[in-house]
Scaffold this motif. Structure first.
Motif, PDB file in Angstrom:
ATOM      1  N   ALA A  10     -41.607  27.504  -6.574  1.00 50.67           N
ATOM      2  CA  ALA A  10     -40.908  28.598  -5.900  1.00 50.67           C
ATOM      3  C   ALA A  10     -39.823  28.031  -4.992  1.00 50.67           C
ATOM      4  CB  ALA A  10     -41.897  29.413  -5.072  1.00 50.67           C
ATOM      5  N   ILE A  11     -38.637  28.641  -5.020  1.00 49.15           N
ATOM      6  CA  ILE A  11     -37.563  28.202  -4.136  1.00 49.15           C
ATOM      7  C   ILE A  11     -37.866  28.673  -2.721  1.00 49.15           C
ATOM      8  CG2 ILE A  11     -35.113  28.435  -3.580  1.00 49.15           C
ATOM      9  CD1 ILE A  11     -34.567  28.677  -6.568  1.00 49.15           C
ATOM     10  N   VAL A  12     -37.944  27.733  -1.802  1.00 51.12           N
ATOM     11  CA  VAL A  12     -38.171  28.027  -0.388  1.00 51.12           C
ATOM     12  C   VAL A  12     -36.830  28.319   0.287  1.00 51.12           C
ATOM     13  CG1 VAL A  12     -38.981  27.072   1.808  1.00 51.12           C
ATOM     14  CG2 VAL A  12     -40.235  26.593  -0.311  1.00 51.12           C
ATOM     15  N   ALA A  13     -35.817  27.523  -0.049  1.00 50.22           N
ATOM     16  CA  ALA A  13     -34.497  27.690   0.552  1.00 50.22           C
ATOM     17  C   ALA A  13     -33.440  27.158  -0.416  1.00 50.22           C
ATOM     18  CB  ALA A  13     -34.422  26.931   1.873  1.00 50.22           C
ATOM     19  N   ALA A  14     -32.259  27.771  -0.365  1.00 50.88           N
ATOM     20  CA  ALA A  14     -31.131  27.326  -1.183  1.00 50.88           C
ATOM     21  C   ALA A  14     -29.867  27.498  -0.363  1.00 50.88           C
ATOM     22  CB  ALA A  14     -31.047  28.135  -2.476  1.00 50.88           C
ATOM     23  N   TRP A  15     -29.079  26.436  -0.289  1.00 47.89           N
ATOM     24  CA  TRP A  15     -27.861  26.468   0.504  1.00 47.89           C
ATOM     25  C   TRP A  15     -26.676  25.972  -0.313  1.00 47.89           C
ATOM     26  CZ3 TRP A  15     -32.158  23.574   2.173  1.00 47.89           C
ATOM     27  CH2 TRP A  15     -32.894  24.115   3.228  1.00 47.89           C
ATOM     28  N   PRO A  16     -25.594  26.733  -0.374  1.00 47.73           N
ATOM     29  CA  PRO A  16     -24.360  26.151  -0.911  1.00 47.73           C
ATOM     30  C   PRO A  16     -23.833  25.172   0.132  1.00 47.73           C
ATOM     31  CG  PRO A  16     -23.984  28.407  -0.173  1.00 47.73           C
ATOM     32  CD  PRO A  16     -25.443  28.113   0.027  1.00 47.73           C
ATOM     33  N   PHE A  67     -21.498  22.206  -4.791  1.00 44.84           N
ATOM     34  CA  PHE A  67     -22.694  21.489  -4.379  1.00 44.84           C
ATOM     35  C   PHE A  67     -23.699  22.475  -3.799  1.00 44.84           C
ATOM     36  CE2 PHE A  67     -19.202  18.353  -3.484  1.00 44.84           C
ATOM     37  CZ  PHE A  67     -19.388  17.620  -4.646  1.00 44.84           C
ATOM     38  N   GLU A  68     -24.970  22.200  -4.060  1.00 46.19           N
ATOM     39  CA  GLU A  68     -26.039  23.082  -3.594  1.00 46.19           C
ATOM     40  C   GLU A  68     -27.253  22.232  -3.236  1.00 46.19           C
ATOM     41  OE1 GLU A  68     -27.314  26.957  -5.686  1.00 46.19           O
ATOM     42  OE2 GLU A  68     -28.551  25.393  -6.603  1.00 46.19           O
ATOM     43  N   LEU A  69     -27.924  22.591  -2.162  1.00 50.66           N
ATOM     44  CA  LEU A  69     -29.164  21.939  -1.747  1.00 50.66           C
ATOM     45  C   LEU A  69     -30.293  22.941  -1.898  1.00 50.66           C
ATOM     46  CD1 LEU A  69     -30.402  19.350  -0.481  1.00 50.66           C
ATOM     47  CD2 LEU A  69     -30.045  20.437   1.753  1.00 50.66           C
ATOM     48  N   ASP A  84     -25.176  19.482  -8.460  1.00 49.83           N
ATOM     49  CA  ASP A  84     -23.721  19.441  -8.615  1.00 49.83           C
ATOM     50  C   ASP A  84     -23.412  19.718 -10.076  1.00 49.83           C
ATOM     51  OD1 ASP A  84     -22.605  16.836 -10.058  1.00 49.83           O
ATOM     52  OD2 ASP A  84     -24.329  16.198  -8.864  1.00 49.83           O
ATOM     53  N   SER A  85     -22.142  19.929 -10.394  1.00 50.70           N
ATOM     54  CA  SER A  85     -21.771  20.271 -11.764  1.00 50.70           C
ATOM     55  C   SER A  85     -21.250  19.080 -12.554  1.00 50.70           C
ATOM     56  CB  SER A  85     -20.724  21.392 -11.766  1.00 50.70           C
ATOM     57  OG  SER A  85     -19.521  20.945 -11.185  1.00 50.70           O
ATOM     58  N   GLY A  86     -21.376  17.887 -12.015  1.00 49.02           N
ATOM     59  CA  GLY A  86     -20.909  16.694 -12.718  1.00 49.02           C
ATOM     60  C   GLY A  86     -21.738  16.398 -13.955  1.00 49.02           C
ATOM     61  N   THR A  87     -21.177  15.605 -14.837  1.00 53.31           N
ATOM     62  CA  THR A  87     -21.854  15.275 -16.090  1.00 53.31           C
ATOM     63  C   THR A  87     -22.371  13.842 -16.134  1.00 53.31           C
ATOM     64  OG1 THR A  87     -19.737  14.685 -17.097  1.00 53.31           O
ATOM     65  CG2 THR A  87     -20.501  16.960 -17.398  1.00 53.31           C
ATOM     66  N   ILE A  88     -22.117  13.060 -15.099  1.00 54.62           N
ATOM     67  CA  ILE A  88     -22.591  11.674 -15.062  1.00 54.62           C
ATOM     68  C   ILE A  88     -24.082  11.658 -14.751  1.00 54.62           C
ATOM     69  CG2 ILE A  88     -22.418   9.451 -13.886  1.00 54.62           C
ATOM     70  CD1 ILE A  88     -19.477  10.127 -13.317  1.00 54.62           C
ATOM     71  N   SER A  89     -24.861  11.000 -15.604  1.00 50.57           N
ATOM     72  CA  SER A  89     -26.302  10.889 -15.381  1.00 50.57           C
ATOM     73  C   SER A  89     -26.563   9.842 -14.300  1.00 50.57           C
ATOM     74  CB  SER A  89     -27.008  10.466 -16.666  1.00 50.57           C
ATOM     75  OG  SER A  89     -26.783  11.412 -17.680  1.00 50.57           O
ATOM     76  N   PRO A  90     -27.339  10.202 -13.280  1.00 41.93           N
ATOM     77  CA  PRO A  90     -27.627   9.240 -12.214  1.00 41.93           C
ATOM     78  C   PRO A  90     -28.495   8.088 -12.718  1.00 41.93           C
ATOM     79  CG  PRO A  90     -28.351  11.464 -11.634  1.00 41.93           C
ATOM     80  CD  PRO A  90     -27.930  11.496 -13.047  1.00 41.93           C
ATOM     81  N   ALA A  91     -28.236   6.897 -12.197  1.00 39.38           N
ATOM     82  CA  ALA A  91     -29.027   5.720 -12.565  1.00 39.38           C
ATOM     83  C   ALA A  91     -29.021   4.736 -11.408  1.00 39.38           C
ATOM     84  CB  ALA A  91     -28.449   5.058 -13.811  1.00 39.38           C
ATOM     85  N   ILE A  92     -30.150   4.104 -11.192  1.00 32.58           N
ATOM     86  CA  ILE A  92     -30.237   3.062 -10.167  1.00 32.58           C
ATOM     87  C   ILE A  92     -29.479   1.842 -10.681  1.00 32.58           C
ATOM     88  CG2 ILE A  92     -31.799   1.511  -8.931  1.00 32.58           C
ATOM     89  CD1 ILE A  92     -33.908   3.728  -9.074  1.00 32.58           C
ATOM     90  N   ARG A  93     -28.620   1.301  -9.821  1.00 33.58           N
ATOM     91  CA  ARG A  93     -27.815   0.130 -10.208  1.00 33.58           C
ATOM     92  C   ARG A  93     -28.272  -1.097  -9.435  1.00 33.58           C
ATOM     93  NH1 ARG A  93     -21.662   1.587  -9.369  1.00 33.58           N
ATOM     94  NH2 ARG A  93     -22.417   2.147  -7.327  1.00 33.58           N
ATOM     95  N   ALA A  94     -28.123  -2.230 -10.084  1.00 31.42           N
ATOM     96  CA  ALA A  94     -28.345  -3.495  -9.388  1.00 31.42           C
ATOM     97  C   ALA A  94     -27.097  -3.767  -8.553  1.00 31.42           C
ATOM     98  CB  ALA A  94     -28.572  -4.616 -10.392  1.00 31.42           C
TER      99      ALA A  94
END
Length: 146
Positions: A10-16, A67-69, A84-94
């Motif tokens: 359940a969404i407790v809070a949503a902020w733009p 952006f939304e939290l 966010d609406s970006g298409t880059i998949s997040p990845a941990i980098r060395a």
């Protein structure tokens, strides 16, 4: 007799959020206020504020607005999501010791005990819009009133 059950998520809070460098400060203030109000232990609040700052900074730097939290209530925990609406998949980098960028997701991974990730999603504050959510878990099993 009807029994109402809390949905699994359940969404407790949503902020733009703002669409500039001030988004991280805005998100830190929001998450600090709501987690403190939910009686999350202070050390967990501090970790969540840092993790939110890292995720928002990444979204502003590598993602695309809007952006939304989000804060979701799950069974015995809270999930904080940065959308966010970006298409880059997040990845941990060395990264090397001299690197100025690239540590954010590693910090989130460590502070969340590996309870983090990303998924495709729809926005809660923008009907019909799609994006990706990068998230982490805040355990709530030790929440208590002051």
């Amino acid at each position: 007799m009807v029994t109402l059950l809390q949905p699994r998520s359940a969404i407790v809070a949503a902020w733009p959020l703002r669409e500039d460098a001030q988004a991280a400060a805005q998100a830190r203030d929001l998450i600090l206020e709501v987690l403190t109000g939910l009686y999350v232990p202070r050390d967990r609040v501090d970790d969540a504020v840092l993790m939110v700052s890292e995720l928002v900074g990444n979204a502003v730097m590598y993602g695309d607005p809007p952006f939304e939290l989000l804060l979701r209530s799950l069974e015995g925990e809270l999930r904080v999501e940065m959308v966010d609406s970006g298409t880059i998949s997040p990845a941990i980098r060395a990264t090397g010791v001299e690197s100025e960028h690239g540590r954010g997701l590693g910090i989130v991974f460590e502070l969340s005990g590996g309870r983090c990730g990303w998924r495709n999603t729809t926005y809660a504050t923008r009907s019909g819009s799609e994006g990706k959510a990068v998230w982490f878990i805040v355990p709530t099993s030790q929440m208590y009133p002051p």
